[in-house]
Design an enzyme around this catalytic site. Structure first.
Site, short mmCIF file in Angstrom:
data_model
loop_
_atom_site.label_atom_id
_atom_site.label_comp_id
_atom_site.label_asym_id
_atom_site.label_seq_id
_atom_site.Cartn_x
_atom_site.Cartn_y
_atom_site.Cartn_z
N ALA A 9 0.98 -1.14 -0.01
CA ALA A 9 0.05 0.00 0.06
C ALA A 9 0.71 1.13 0.10
O ALA A 9 1.38 1.62 1.10
CB ALA A 9 -0.84 -0.16 1.29
N MET A 10 1.14 1.70 -1.15
CA MET A 10 2.09 2.99 -1.18
C MET A 10 1.27 4.34 -1.27
O MET A 10 0.61 4.53 -2.12
CB MET A 10 2.91 2.77 -2.88
CG MET A 10 3.47 1.52 -2.61
SD MET A 10 4.71 1.42 -4.21
CE MET A 10 5.79 2.74 -3.92
N SER A 16 6.13 3.72 3.64
CA SER A 16 5.58 2.90 2.41
C SER A 16 6.49 2.73 1.42
O SER A 16 6.60 1.38 0.85
CB SER A 16 4.03 2.97 1.89
OG SER A 16 4.21 4.53 1.43
N MET A 35 -4.49 4.09 -3.04
CA MET A 35 -5.80 4.32 -2.89
C MET A 35 -6.10 5.57 -3.53
O MET A 35 -5.38 6.75 -2.94
CB MET A 35 -6.19 4.13 -1.62
CG MET A 35 -6.01 2.88 -1.18
SD MET A 35 -6.54 2.58 0.65
CE MET A 35 -5.54 3.64 1.69
N CYS A 92 -11.22 3.80 8.42
CA CYS A 92 -10.49 3.65 7.22
C CYS A 92 -10.07 2.33 7.17
O CYS A 92 -10.07 1.29 6.21
CB CYS A 92 -10.04 4.63 6.88
SG CYS A 92 -8.95 4.31 5.26
N GLY A 116 3.23 0.28 5.94
CA GLY A 116 4.30 1.17 6.31
C GLY A 116 4.09 1.25 7.98
O GLY A 116 4.69 2.18 8.60
N CYS A 190 -6.46 12.82 6.26
CA CYS A 190 -5.99 12.96 4.86
C CYS A 190 -6.71 13.71 4.02
O CYS A 190 -6.45 14.24 2.96
CB CYS A 190 -5.60 11.60 4.29
SG CYS A 190 -7.06 10.43 4.14
#
Length: 349
Positions: A9-10, A16, A35, A92, A116, A190
């Site tokens: 998951a970057m 990450s 995402m 989330c 990460g 975010c």
């Protein structure tokens, strides 16, 4: 560990990105996924793609805008409207990052999803359950934010940075010349660009509903602009002249009231916790001593967990805790392991 096909998951951040580099160095087949959650995701997608190109790994973008809107943003707005203070990351993680994204990883033929997070996910052979433990970096206990993950999700999760500290992460990223080695930490929420109050007004203008500020006996002290704009323990911004400092000690959505009191009234001796998820154990059957965090970044408080007939848990603290906030998560620990946790329904004064 045998070589695997692993999705990372970057987020476009250093954690990450180093995770992807480490797994690649270990000989795994690494696939990057980022995402797309909102208009704020453009920068993350761009940086993640740059890192993926640098590493020479494939990179995919997963459009989860609708899922994120339903499971996180709407939840965030609804909780504030109800006089509660939510933690969007807690919503989330099980629904989007380790829900939709884990499914996307499986569809790409990956055995695991790596992130990460500074936490450790491992299998306990004695109990036959996957555990979440605190990471080595005590200043970044992200095990707290993962407590809602289910066993079937944890079985496919890897957290390679669990044994790292942030300063080493940056140093190793720089050593590998990763393009984001010096990228600043991401913001706390975010999808909220700046002030959360402005975000609430933009998306739920009806939340600006003035009402009374009252003391704990119900006496009117002043007026507020809307309960969504106040948090438990808040002192500034009440606009009340008083002989002693006043703090927000409660939010009454039913009567549209902000309840103010002195510093002593900010403390509670216990909490009622609902919507529970157990990690290290299948369920809580009898009272148990544990460490409890009532918010991310808080210290652990010694407590006794008492299961209730209605499926909730009553937490009895050894010492009163300040600013207990309904809507936040209470996470229970046994040593370094996450026992489980849930959402704070109410404080016990």
């Amino acid at each position: 560990m045998e070589k695997r096909r692993i999705a990372v998951a970057m987020s476009g951040g250093v954690d990450s990105s180093l995770t992807a580099a480490l797994l690649q160095e270990q000989g795994h087949e690494v696939v990057g996924i980022t995402m797309e959650l909102s208009d704020c995701s453009a920068g993350a997608i761009k940086d993640a793609r740059i890192v993926a190109d640098f590493l020479g790994i494939p990179h995919h973008v997963a459009n989860f805008r609708a899922l994120f809107q339903e499971k996180v943003i709407d939840y965030f707005l609804n909780e504030y409207a109800a006089g509660r203070t939510p933690n969007p990351c807690v919503a989330c993680n099980p629904n989007v990052k380790f829900g939709g994204l884990l499914q996307q990883a499986a569809e790409l033929g990956c055995d695991y999803l790596a992130t990460g997070h500074y936490a450790r996910v491992h299998y306990n052979e004695a109990t036959g359950r996957y555990n979440i433990s605190k990471g080595t970096d005590g200043s970044k206990d992200q095990a707290y934010a993962l407590y809602r993950l289910r066993q079937e999700q944890l079985a496919h999760v890897m957290t390679p940075l669990g044994g790292w500290v942030k300063t080493d992460t940056r140093a190793e990223a720089a050593k590998r010349s990763l393009p984001v080695a010096n990228k600043p930490e991401s913001q706390e929420i975010c999808f909220v660009p700046d002030d959360y109050k402005e975000y609430l007004l933009q998306h739920r203008p009806e939340l600006k509903q003035p009402g009374d500020i009252v003391d704990t006996s119900g006496r009117v002290l002043g007026r507020h602009e809307g309960i969504a704009f106040y948090t438990i323990g808040q002192r500034k911004g009440l606009g009340i002249a008083a002989e002693k400092p006043l703090y927000v000690v409660g939010l009454d959505a039913a009567h549209n009231q902000v309840i103010a009191g002195d510093n002593q009234e900010v403390f509670g001796k216990g909490i009622v916790v609902e919507s529970l998820n157990w990690v290290a154990i299948p369920e809580l059957r009898e009272p148990m001593e544990a460490g409890v965090k009532i918010r991310y970044g808080a210290g652990e408080a010694e407590a006794v967990l008492v299961p209730q007939a209605d499926g909730t848990v009553q937490v009895e603290f050894a010492a009163p805790q300040r600013a207990i906030t309904p809507g936040q998560s209470a996470v229970f620990y046994i040593g370094s392991d996450v026992l489980g946790g849930g959402i704070i329904r109410s404080a016990i004064k």
